[in-house]
Motif scaffolding. Structure first.
Motif, PDB file in Angstrom:
ATOM      1  N   ASN A  40       0.777  -1.268  -0.037  1.00 51.53           N
ATOM      2  CA  ASN A  40       0.135   0.168  -0.204  1.00 51.53           C
ATOM      3  C   ASN A  40       0.872   1.275   0.185  1.00 51.53           C
ATOM      4  O   ASN A  40       0.528   2.195  -0.645  1.00 51.53           O
ATOM      5  CB  ASN A  40      -1.087   0.010   1.285  1.00 51.53           C
ATOM      6  N   LEU A  41       1.950   1.288   0.563  1.00 57.47           N
ATOM      7  CA  LEU A  41       2.862   2.329   0.846  1.00 57.47           C
ATOM      8  C   LEU A  41       3.351   2.605  -0.261  1.00 57.47           C
ATOM      9  O   LEU A  41       3.549   3.737  -0.843  1.00 57.47           O
ATOM     10  CB  LEU A  41       3.863   2.177   2.187  1.00 57.47           C
ATOM     11  N   ASN A  46       1.236   3.929  -2.767  1.00 61.86           N
ATOM     12  CA  ASN A  46       0.906   5.455  -2.789  1.00 61.86           C
ATOM     13  C   ASN A  46       2.081   6.169  -3.155  1.00 61.86           C
ATOM     14  O   ASN A  46       1.895   7.297  -3.586  1.00 61.86           O
ATOM     15  CB  ASN A  46       0.624   5.671  -1.040  1.00 61.86           C
ATOM     16  N   ILE A  50      -5.119  11.781   6.411  1.00 68.17           N
ATOM     17  CA  ILE A  50      -4.748  10.747   5.190  1.00 68.17           C
ATOM     18  C   ILE A  50      -5.135   9.466   5.773  1.00 68.17           C
ATOM     19  O   ILE A  50      -5.332   8.640   5.062  1.00 68.17           O
ATOM     20  CB  ILE A  50      -3.418  10.916   4.780  1.00 68.17           C
ATOM     21  N   PHE A  51      -5.361   9.256   6.996  1.00 71.06           N
ATOM     22  CA  PHE A  51      -5.463   7.883   7.355  1.00 71.06           C
ATOM     23  C   PHE A  51      -7.294   7.685   7.736  1.00 71.06           C
ATOM     24  O   PHE A  51      -7.348   6.703   8.053  1.00 71.06           O
ATOM     25  CB  PHE A  51      -4.891   7.821   8.946  1.00 71.06           C
ATOM     26  N   THR A  69      -9.468  10.886  -0.162  1.00 76.54           N
ATOM     27  CA  THR A  69      -8.695  10.754  -0.933  1.00 76.54           C
ATOM     28  C   THR A  69      -8.544  12.026  -1.936  1.00 76.54           C
ATOM     29  O   THR A  69      -9.527  12.790  -2.058  1.00 76.54           O
ATOM     30  CB  THR A  69      -9.191   9.647  -2.239  1.00 76.54           C
ATOM     31  N   LEU A  96      -4.715   4.112   2.893  1.00 75.10           N
ATOM     32  CA  LEU A  96      -3.793   4.182   4.367  1.00 75.10           C
ATOM     33  C   LEU A  96      -4.471   4.094   5.365  1.00 75.10           C
ATOM     34  O   LEU A  96      -3.881   3.755   6.592  1.00 75.10           O
ATOM     35  CB  LEU A  96      -3.388   5.775   4.028  1.00 75.10           C
ATOM     36  N   SER A  97      -5.941   3.973   5.283  1.00 79.00           N
ATOM     37  CA  SER A  97      -6.641   3.453   6.563  1.00 79.00           C
ATOM     38  C   SER A  97      -6.358   2.388   6.589  1.00 79.00           C
ATOM     39  O   SER A  97      -6.234   1.670   7.782  1.00 79.00           O
ATOM     40  CB  SER A  97      -8.106   4.013   6.561  1.00 79.00           C
ATOM     41  N   CYS A 146      -3.794   0.652   6.115  1.00 77.35           N
ATOM     42  CA  CYS A 146      -2.193   0.746   6.438  1.00 77.35           C
ATOM     43  C   CYS A 146      -2.297   0.858   8.123  1.00 77.35           C
ATOM     44  O   CYS A 146      -1.784   0.359   8.939  1.00 77.35           O
ATOM     45  CB  CYS A 146      -1.354   1.673   5.998  1.00 77.35           C
ATOM     46  N   HIS A 147      -3.023   2.051   8.506  1.00 77.34           N
ATOM     47  CA  HIS A 147      -3.287   2.418   9.855  1.00 77.34           C
ATOM     48  C   HIS A 147      -3.689   1.077  10.781  1.00 77.34           C
ATOM     49  O   HIS A 147      -3.196   0.637  11.787  1.00 77.34           O
ATOM     50  CB  HIS A 147      -4.066   3.372  10.097  1.00 77.34           C
ATOM     51  N   VAL A 160       4.245  10.144   9.341  1.00 74.05           N
ATOM     52  CA  VAL A 160       4.381  10.793   8.124  1.00 74.05           C
ATOM     53  C   VAL A 160       5.098  12.119   8.174  1.00 74.05           C
ATOM     54  O   VAL A 160       5.009  12.781   9.356  1.00 74.05           O
ATOM     55  CB  VAL A 160       2.934  11.240   7.664  1.00 74.05           C
ATOM     56  N   PHE A 215       6.925   7.932   4.602  1.00 72.10           N
ATOM     57  CA  PHE A 215       6.079   7.255   5.399  1.00 72.10           C
ATOM     58  C   PHE A 215       7.085   6.283   6.193  1.00 72.10           C
ATOM     59  O   PHE A 215       7.718   5.698   5.696  1.00 72.10           O
ATOM     60  CB  PHE A 215       4.969   6.478   4.966  1.00 72.10           C
TER      61      PHE A 215
END
Ligand SMILES: [Mg+2]
Lengths: 573, 150
Positions: A461-462, A465, A507-508, A513, A525-526, A528-529, A541, A551
């Protein structure tokens, strides 16, 4: 972060400083007061006493000199008068011879010499100064002489204003009585005391019982001056020590009466300030101590309050951070619940729509529709419906996988392998967009204990992004390294367009978006969180518009006993 | 015996419109399809009818897909089951596969994918049936042989 607490902070700071000052000042003032009223005053009084002794010593010394001088004169006169007969004394020649001998022995001290009968009549005399006397019967010394053998008078002045005093010796020879009377120069007497030096202000002088100065003094007393003195009871050594004010100046004095003339008092005195100047040193030390104490209190107060403020600020900031994290995970949990519910409810109708459209598409393939004039339009429309259903499906599936309770299977993970795998997956696409992906590994990268599937998804994901943040041509750096406290840091840095400050805390959030509609779900990113919470780590971040973003994933390297923290963010089934 | 017949499908889903339309589409793709709205009905159905593959929705009121799967396997172990998860719980689907399901699909699913899975399941069943038949033949032959020797 806690700028709105500024008022509270200065309030707290003021109170802390006040309390510290009070707490330190009260005992300090107490100690200072006690030291002042006991130690300082004790030292001062003992120094004063010492100064008094010093003056008394000086007084006794000067007195013995004076006594010796005056007694010497008296003895000489007695000796001379004893050695002559009464009739011999009455002869001018004999008297002149005696006077000459006196002058020879005592210098310029005797001014004249006379023989006086018991009724006060002058029988004979040598008067080189031209004084002529006839009758002494009324004079003070004469009245005294009738009682004592030797009399020393107070100082008087002659017609030329020269000071003198009189010594009279009773001549007692075979029932015949007469007095040998001599005038002594007052300056001779004064010379004993005028030269007494005691520091800058110390002086000595003689005064009679009526308070009239008998001598001059170094500090400007003159013969006959009337002094305002009060005599106290003498000390055992015969001196009186006293302190008194003269023209507003405090004086310290030692007073003693002469043995040769009990009517005369020798005064040795000094300004008190000078006499006890040793106290200045003590006073300076005392004041220095007080100043030092005040400075110490101020410094301690300042340092302590600063330290406390720093601690309070840190605690507040930490609390804010934790609050924010808590809010973030609560928000994510709530959104997770909501979105999984919505996704589920929408999923079924979506499936129906998909099937209906599919059925129609199936039917359109029949030969019966060959002649149907809008067949092409129908096919196009149905195709669009199917496509949109597919798009919706993607969204709901992502939502559901975001909210889904993630399967956790922690095991040993080689970070390098995971990163390599992820980069390999995206390298081809990135290459087409002219983006290079650089991998940097620390030499000592440990095998960590984590969940490989989630970690892969997180990194993917990162990287996605980062690729999206770079339009065309750029560089992505993945840096895996060992951090402090058994943590592993993996940072993904791009040189893309960055994230504006106002978006950094959003962003989370799910569905946030900046991509155009249909291009991104805002769940990357959510997710990811959610994953990072699950893995017991955190994500940081750092971004600057038009410079790029970094990140950083912070992961525990060792198994964490409490890594169930991610459960609440994981949603419901 | 069954070699040239169409696969017989039983479609079980509580969402009626989805079920019926999908049934129509599958029929169009040369499957023999029956559709039912609940697990209980499905169990009754397989007692009386020959079914090759059951396409089973997991999330259903009453008896859910996993339960139904267990019962089906108990009743007729030879039937292959494809699970439909309307709700992305991969674990449930994986659990279902452990209980004997052939595979799972996420709803809404592409018809081609579904057809592919059904064919796969059918092939497995066919192959097993074939081996079963061969084994039966062999055992019959053995018996015959024994009888002849005596
Ligand atoms: Mg259902």
């Amino acid at each position: 972060m806690a700028d709105h607490y500024q008022k509270t902070y200065s309030w707290i700071r003021r109170h802390i400083i006040l309390v510290i000052f009070l707490v330190l000042s009260i005992p300090f003032i107490l100690v200072i007061t006690i030291v002042y009223f006991t130690g300082y005053q004790y030292i001062k009084s003992s120094i004063t006493q010492q100064a008094g002794f010093k003056l008394a010593d000086a007084a006794i010394e000067v007195r013995s000199e004076l006594d010796a001088g005056i007694t010497g004169l008296c003895k000489t006169m007695s000796f001379l008068s004893e050695s002559e007969t009464m009739s011999g004394l009455q002869e001018e020649e004999t008297l002149a011879r005696i006077f000459a001998r006196l002058e020879k022995e005592s210098g310029d001290v005797f001014q004249d010499l006379a023989v006086v009968a018991t009724d006060g009549q002058v029988l004979a005399g040598v008067f080189p100064y031209g004084r002529v006397y006839v009758d002494f019967s009324r004079e003070e010394w004469f009245i005294g002489s009738c009682e004592d053998r030797v009399v020393v008078s107070d100082v008087h002045f002659d017609s030329r204003n020269n000071p003198y005093f009189i010594i009279s010796v009773l001549h007692d020879h075979c029932q015949e009585q007469a007095m040998l009377r001599a005038t002594v120069n007052g300056l001779w007497l004064s010379a004993f005391v005028e030269n007494v030096r005691l520091g800058r202000t110390g002086e000595a002088f003689l005064v009679n019982s009526k308070g009239i100065a008998q001598t001059r003094s170094r500090m400007g007393k003159d013969f006959g001056e009337k002094l305002n003195m009060v005599f106290l009871e003498p000390q055992p050594d015969g001196t009186i020590r006293m302190a008194y004010h003269e023209q507003g100046v405090e004086m310290l004095a030692a007073i003693t009466s002469l043995k040769s003339n009990s009517n005369w008092f020798l005064v040795v005195r000094q300004e008190k300030e000078e006499a006890i100047e040793d106290i200045l040193m003590v006073r300076m030390v005392f004041i220095f101590g007080v100043i030092l104490g005040v400075i110490f209190i101020m410094v301690i107060g300042y340092l302590t309050s600063s330290m406390l403020m720093k601690k309070i600020r840190q605690a507040d900031e930490k609390k804010c951070e934790i609050d924010e994290q808590l809010i973030q995970s609560q928000k994510l949990a709530a959104i997770g619940q909501l979105s999984s519910g919505v996704a589920h409810e929408i999923n079924n109708p979506l499936a129906v729509i998909g099937e209906e459209a599919g059925w129609l598409q199936d039917l359109m393939k029949d030969a019966d529709f060959k002649d149907f004039k809008h067949a092409e339009e129908f096919r196009d429309s149905l195709g669009a419906i199917v496509d949109q259903v597919r798009r919706c499906k993607e969204v709901t599936h992502k939502l559901l996988s975001f909210a889904r309770k993630m399967d956790s299977n922690f095991s040993e993970v080689n970070l390098k392998e995971v990163v390599d795998e992820v980069v390999e997956m995206r390298e081809q696409d990135a290459f087409l967009d002219n983006i290079t992906i650089e991998k940097v590994y620390d030499k000592k990268l440990p095998i960590i204990f984590s969940e490989p599937y989630l970690l892969r998804q997180l990194l993917l994901n990162l990287v996605n992004n980062a690729v999206d943040a770079i339009s065309k041509g750029g560089k992505i750096t993945i840096h895996a390294r060992m951090g402090p406290q058994e943590k592993v840091l993996i940072s993904v840095t791009d040189n893309g367009f960055g994230i504006p400050r106002e978006n950094l805390n959003k962003i989370f959030d799910p569905f946030f978006t900046t991509k155009p509609p249909g291009k991104g779900t805002g769940l990357g990113l959510s997710t990811c969180h959610g994953i990072i919470t699950k893995l017991g780590g955190e994500i940081l971040v750092d971004s600057e518009v038009n410079k790029g973003s970094t990140f950083t994933v912070v992961l525990p390297a060792k198994p964490n006993p409490g890594n169930k923290t991610g459960e609440q963010a994981a949603g419901v089934e | 015996m069954q070699d040239n017949t169409d696969p017989r499908i039983l479609l079980v889903d509580d969402e009626e419109r989805f079920r019926t339309t999908l049934a129509k589409r599958l029929k169009g793709k040369n499957f023999e399809v029956a559709d039912l709205g609940s697990g209980n009905e499905a169990l009754d159905y397989i007692k009386d009818n020959q079914v090759d593959v059951v396409v089973l929705d997991i999330k259903m009121p009453g008896m859910d897909g996993i339960e139904t799967l267990g019962e089906v396997k108990k009743l007729v172990p030879g039937i292959e089951v494809v699970l439909l998860t309307g709700h992305g719980t991969v674990e449930t689907a994986v659990e279902g596969m452990r209980d004997g399901a052939y595979d799972y699909l996420m709803k809404p699913c592409e018809i081609d994918e579904l057809v592919e899975k059904i064919n796969g399941a059918f092939a497995v069943k066919k192959e097993r049936d074939l081996r079963l038949k061969q084994a039966e033949d062999r055992s019959r032959l053995d018996k015959l042989e024994k009888a002849v020797r005596f």
